[in-house]
Write an enzyme that holds these catalytic residues in place. Structure first.
Site, PDB file in Angstrom:
ATOM      1  N   HIS A  91      -6.264  -5.785  -2.488  1.00 34.19           N
ATOM      2  CA  HIS A  91      -7.074  -5.974  -1.273  1.00 34.19           C
ATOM      3  C   HIS A  91      -7.318  -7.454  -0.972  1.00 34.19           C
ATOM      4  CE1 HIS A  91      -8.793  -1.581  -1.303  1.00 34.19           C
ATOM      5  NE2 HIS A  91      -7.500  -1.639  -1.076  1.00 34.19           N
TER       6      HIS A  91
ATOM      7  N   HIS B  95       0.392   4.475  -2.397  1.00 31.87           N
ATOM      8  CA  HIS B  95       0.170   5.835  -1.898  1.00 31.87           C
ATOM      9  C   HIS B  95       1.313   6.778  -2.266  1.00 31.87           C
ATOM     10  CE1 HIS B  95      -3.393   5.399   1.067  1.00 31.87           C
ATOM     11  NE2 HIS B  95      -3.509   4.542   0.075  1.00 31.87           N
TER      12      HIS B  95
ATOM     13  N   ARG C  11       0.822  -1.215   0.000  1.00 29.50           N
ATOM     14  CA  ARG C  11       0.000   0.000   0.000  1.00 29.50           C
ATOM     15  C   ARG C  11       0.855   1.264   0.000  1.00 29.50           C
ATOM     16  NH1 ARG C  11      -3.787   2.514   4.401  1.00 29.50           N
ATOM     17  NH2 ARG C  11      -5.354   3.540   3.120  1.00 29.50           N
TER      18      ARG C  11
ATOM     19  N   ASN D 115      -4.155   8.887   4.678  1.00 25.83           N
ATOM     20  CA  ASN D 115      -2.958   8.278   5.264  1.00 25.83           C
ATOM     21  C   ASN D 115      -2.954   8.271   6.788  1.00 25.83           C
ATOM     22  OD1 ASN D 115      -1.786   7.806   2.736  1.00 25.83           O
ATOM     23  ND2 ASN D 115      -0.704   9.785   2.718  1.00 25.83           N
TER      24      ASN D 115
END
Ligand code: HEM
Ligand SMILES: *[C@@H]1O[C@H](CO)[C@@H](O)[C@H](O)[C@H]1NC(C)=O
Ligand SMILES: *[C@@H]1O[C@H](CO)[C@@H](O)[C@H](O)[C@H]1NC(C)=O
Length: 323
Positions: free
Chosen positions: A196, A69, A65, A97
């Site tokens: 996911h 990001h 992740r 975040n």
């Protein structure tokens, strides 16, 4: 007539421009970038990621992740790793975040090993890209060749992190737009959402879905409610797995879960809700190799978002601060 001519010329020019921008950026990344300057870097990162995942399986998800990001906020430039200071506001406390992204200590540990091996050669942005791949592999997912040569930003953007990282409340059309704004296709969106298949989400991100939505398996809604109180603010940080069947295995069960209406986030279930992406989700739910193939390709595409190359940016010594 003139209008039509002008219009089509403009679109041809902008197509050429977009093509040149995309191919120039990608052309400067290379799988062999550190072959002579730091030949041991890939095995150093791989060993460190494997041991972090052995200690805590979820760390694999958290590292994947972090790369996402990083890339979605002004490109894959390590900006997500910069700490806030009294005079500098980074991305870590932007709403998508804050109290959510993790893994910074692991990144620090990897980076200090890499610095010991080859001082100021390997960027934090590349460490993240390689660590994301190694994390997926460590949890049983596909491998791919990571393109390298990104350099690190000397800035970060709280505002872009707030605006460009997709919210779990988005509908399908907004998800498609968010990815298209980064040069990623709808196929990439669905494949990358398969990230996911590992990791956890906080109650605050899916409370509305499990109490108020109809496209959800009733037994799944009930069991998930047991771990996420309905009252706003209550138990916001309690975690549930994004893939209820196998949260620490990188497999295609996330897509089986969408077909069964056990997607945890509103945005997850949007990918299988009677719209244009249903068929891709159905395919992945029965074809793990197909998902792995598309996920690997999409990770390369995501890793190509606006890298700093050449003499732009810097090679940070400490990923938390500019040099
Ligand atoms: C499609 C749009 C996406 C949305 C709306 C979204 C949203 C979220 C949310 C809300 C969480 C839980 C955060 C928390 O509660 O603290 C999460 C976790 C996670 N996301 Fe996404 N995400 C998206 C795409 C992606 C992509 C492209 C990847 C990687 C390829 C990814 C990988 C992950 C992972 C691995 C976790 C679990 C992290 C952990 O357990 O530490 N996500 N995402
Ligand atoms: C981030 O989270 C902390 C702790 O929950 C909170 O105090 C702070 O206000 C949040 N920051 C932002 C910018 O929302
Ligand atoms: C989802 O459906 C598949 C195939 O019908 C089944 O094997 C699996 O157990 C189901 N999973 C859940 C969580 O309902």
């Amino acid at each position: 007539m003139a209008f039509v001519y002008h219009n089509s010329r403009r679109s041809v020019l902008s197509l050429i421009g977009a093509f040149m921008a995309a191919s120039m950026a990608a052309a400067q990344l290379s799988s062999t970038f550190y072959d002579s300057s730091c030949p041991g870097v890939l095995s150093t990162i791989q060993t460190a990621v494997q041991s972090a995942v052995n200690q805590e399986a979820r760390m694999g998800a958290s590292l994947l992740r972090l790369h996402f990001h990083d890339c979605f906020v002004n490109g894959c430039d390590g900006s997500v790793l910069l700490d806030d200071t009294a005079s500098f506001m980074g991305e870590k406390t932007a709403p998508p975040n804050n109290n959510s992204i993790r893994g910074f200590d692991v990144v620090d540990a990897i980076k200090s090993q890499v610095e010991a091996l080859c001082p100021q050669v390997v960027s934090c942005a590349d460490v993240l890209a390689v660590a994301a791949r190694d994390a997926v592999v460590a949890l049983g997912g596909p491998s791919w060749t990571v393109l390298l040569g990104r350099r690190d930003a000397t800035t970060a953007s709280f505002n872009t992190a707030s605006s460009d990282l997709p919210s779990p409340l988005l509908d399908l059309s907004a998800l498609i737009t968010a990815f298209s704004n980064k040069g990623l296709s709808t196929t990439d969106l669905v494949a990358l959402s398969g990230g996911h298949t590992i990791g956890q989400a906080r109650c605050v991100t899916f409370r509305n879905r499990i109490y108020n939505e109809n496209n959800i398996s009733p037994s799944f809604a009930t069991s998930t409610q047991g771990n996420c109180p309905s009252t706003a603010g209550d138990g916001d940080d309690i975690l549930s797995p994004l893939d209820v069947q196998s949260p620490t295995a990188f497999d295609n069960f996330y897509f089986q879960g969408l077909v069964n209406q056990t997607g945890l986030l509103h945005s997850d279930q949007q990918l299988f809700n009677g719209g244009s992406t249903d068929s891709q989700v159905s395919t992945y739910s029965t074809d793990m190799a197909g998902f792995f193939n598309d996920f690997a390709a999409a990770m390369v595409n995501m890793g190509n978002i606006s890298p700093l190359t050449g003499s732009d940016g810097e090679i940070r010594i400490n990923c938390r601060t500019t040099n």
